[in-house]
Motif scaffolding. Structure first.
Motif, mmCIF file in Angstrom:
data_model
loop_
_atom_site.group_PDB
_atom_site.id
_atom_site.type_symbol
_atom_site.label_atom_id
_atom_site.label_comp_id
_atom_site.label_asym_id
_atom_site.label_seq_id
_atom_site.Cartn_x
_atom_site.Cartn_y
_atom_site.Cartn_z
ATOM 1 N N GLY A 1 -32.340 1.902 -19.660
ATOM 2 C CA GLY A 1 -33.415 0.968 -19.351
ATOM 3 C C GLY A 1 -32.917 -0.452 -19.207
ATOM 4 N N VAL A 2 -32.067 -0.886 -20.133
ATOM 5 C CA VAL A 2 -31.531 -2.244 -20.067
ATOM 6 C C VAL A 2 -30.680 -2.417 -18.811
ATOM 7 C CG1 VAL A 2 -29.969 -3.877 -21.187
ATOM 8 C CG2 VAL A 2 -31.649 -2.624 -22.551
ATOM 9 N N MET A 3 -29.779 -1.473 -18.554
ATOM 10 C CA MET A 3 -28.980 -1.551 -17.336
ATOM 11 C C MET A 3 -29.880 -1.536 -16.109
ATOM 12 S SD MET A 3 -25.820 0.836 -16.013
ATOM 13 C CE MET A 3 -26.811 2.224 -15.400
ATOM 14 N N GLY A 4 -30.909 -0.696 -16.144
ATOM 15 C CA GLY A 4 -31.822 -0.605 -15.014
ATOM 16 C C GLY A 4 -32.543 -1.898 -14.737
ATOM 17 N N HIS A 5 -32.812 -2.655 -15.790
ATOM 18 C CA HIS A 5 -33.470 -3.936 -15.575
ATOM 19 C C HIS A 5 -32.575 -4.867 -14.772
ATOM 20 C CE1 HIS A 5 -36.427 -7.090 -16.533
ATOM 21 N NE2 HIS A 5 -35.367 -7.881 -16.392
ATOM 22 N N TYR A 6 -31.324 -4.973 -15.172
ATOM 23 C CA TYR A 6 -30.428 -5.896 -14.485
ATOM 24 C C TYR A 6 -30.084 -5.416 -13.078
ATOM 25 C CZ TYR A 6 -30.023 -8.082 -19.054
ATOM 26 O OH TYR A 6 -30.316 -8.706 -20.233
ATOM 27 N N VAL A 7 -29.875 -4.102 -12.919
ATOM 28 C CA VAL A 7 -29.647 -3.581 -11.572
ATOM 29 C C VAL A 7 -30.887 -3.830 -10.711
ATOM 30 C CG1 VAL A 7 -29.224 -1.498 -10.206
ATOM 31 C CG2 VAL A 7 -27.942 -1.882 -12.326
ATOM 32 N N GLY A 8 -32.058 -3.637 -11.290
ATOM 33 C CA GLY A 8 -33.291 -3.918 -10.560
ATOM 34 C C GLY A 8 -33.416 -5.377 -10.182
ATOM 35 N N ASP A 9 -33.063 -6.278 -11.095
ATOM 36 C CA ASP A 9 -33.072 -7.698 -10.766
ATOM 37 C C ASP A 9 -32.202 -7.977 -9.542
ATOM 38 O OD1 ASP A 9 -34.718 -8.410 -12.884
ATOM 39 O OD2 ASP A 9 -33.107 -9.164 -14.151
ATOM 40 N N GLY A 10 -31.107 -7.234 -9.447
ATOM 41 C CA GLY A 10 -30.171 -7.456 -8.353
ATOM 42 C C GLY A 10 -30.683 -7.067 -6.984
ATOM 43 N N SER A 11 -31.800 -6.357 -6.916
ATOM 44 C CA SER A 11 -32.371 -6.003 -5.616
ATOM 45 C C SER A 11 -33.458 -6.973 -5.170
ATOM 46 C CB SER A 11 -32.948 -4.578 -5.653
ATOM 47 O OG SER A 11 -34.103 -4.520 -6.475
#
Length: 341
Positions: free
Chosen positions: A182-192
């Motif tokens: 979830g935490v990684m997904g947040h930052y990867v999501g921010d990157g889009s």
């Protein structure tokens, strides 16, 4: 620091006179959908618990977590809030021509901070999203390596007390894996999200503006919050996800390509906004948001897959044991897992 005081709300437009609050990338809806779509897209070779409805739903909620941390106080907030973005100029340099490109980022965040300081820049203005993404990927790799060892040891252990410990620790590790995805997904999501990769993060700003793009200080939140919440649909996001590609996965190279692609959508965003594409009922804005959410979900899916597969060649614990040897049944991980003291 300017970014951290954007006068906008994440879920709705606010009046100009309203107090300044922080902006959360994609808002709740966007981050949930990126997490859910990524998990639903995982292949069959990942651990089965990741593909359960409960795990998928948990990651959707946990993908919001870095935004929910906010307000804890200092130094927590100052150190973590700048993880959500990196401000690149129109030539791909961090903040301006004094900064480095994504490909030139040094290995360590401390080195990055020092380089920015030497250049007369401030990491609070520039952000450090690339390091947040890579750090989270490496952390997840530790999770997966421990899970592999626990899963293999539990199945082979004949001592019932040790087997029970392995089982309990595996269950703990599974909960931790979901949290860390979830935490990684947040930052990867921010990157889009285009605004999280650019100096033009909330209106074009105080820069040359030959095309007359908006300078509204509601631009950022209006797009990622209320607009995305209105138009985003899981099935459309899943259809927009690119095909999986983890061949030769290297997190820095992959981050560079990913964020470079995203910053390339900044000008198209502002052109579309100027043309009225984000007005209610205009399909162009919905298509733009869906493409960006699909890009985030596809990237997160691949970062999870790559982390899982890389964990097969890791070693864990102390004294260190190789994951492959434990999975093959040629090494006993008990001391490495429990500790000698």
């Amino acid at each position: 620091m300017k970014r951290l005081a954007i006068a906008a709300a994440a879920l709705a437009l606010v009046a100009v006179a309203a107090p300044a609050v922080q902006v959360d990338a994609w808002g709740n809806t966007g981050h949930r959908l990126i997490g859910v779509a990524a998990m639903r897209g995982l292949p069959d070779d990942v651990p089965a618990f990741l593909k359960t409805p409960g795990a998928i739903a948990d990651v959707g909620e946990l993908a919001r977590e870095p935004d929910r941390w906010k307000g804890a106080g200092q130094p927590h907030d100052r150190e973590r809030d700048t993880a959500h973005f990196i401000d690149l100029d129109d030539n791909g340099h961090v903040f301006d021509q004094r900064g480095m490109t994504l490909a030139e980022l040094p290995r360590l965040k401390s080195e990055y901070d020092a380089a920015l300081t030497r250049a007369g820049l401030d990491v609070d203005d520039a952000g450090y999203l690339p390091y947040a993404m890579i750090d989270a990927w490496q952390n997840l790799g530790r999770d997966f390596a421990y899970w592999r060892v626990l899963n293999a040891a539990e199945k082979r252990e004949t001592n019932l007390e040790r087997q029970a410990w392995y089982r309990a620790d595996r269950i703990r590790r599974e909960a931790l894996i979901l949290r860390d995805i979830g935490v990684m997904g947040h930052y990867v999501g921010d990157g889009s999200q285009p605004h999280h990769t650019t100096i033009h993060f909330n209106g074009w700003g105080d820069f040359p503006n030959p095309e007359g793009f908006t300078n509204s200080r509601q631009t950022h939140a209006a797009f990622e919050g209320a607009f995305t919440g209105r138009v985003a649909r899981l099935d459309a996001i899943e259809a927009a996800m690119p095909a999986s590609n983890v061949e030769g996965f290297d997190p820095k190279a992959r981050m560079t390509t990913y964020l470079t692609t995203t910053v390339g959508t900044v000008v198209p965003f502002y052109r579309l906004e100027k043309a009225g594409g984000f007005a209610e009922g205009d399909a162009r804005g919905a298509a733009f948001a869906t493409e960006r959410l699909g890009a985030g979900a596809g990237e997160l899916r691949d970062w999870i897959i790559a982390s899982w597969r890389a964990s097969a060649t890791a070693q864990i614990g102390w004294p260190a044991v190789k994951v492959a040897e434990v999975e093959a049944g040629t090494a006993d991980p008990w001391i490495a897992m429990v500790g000698e003291d």
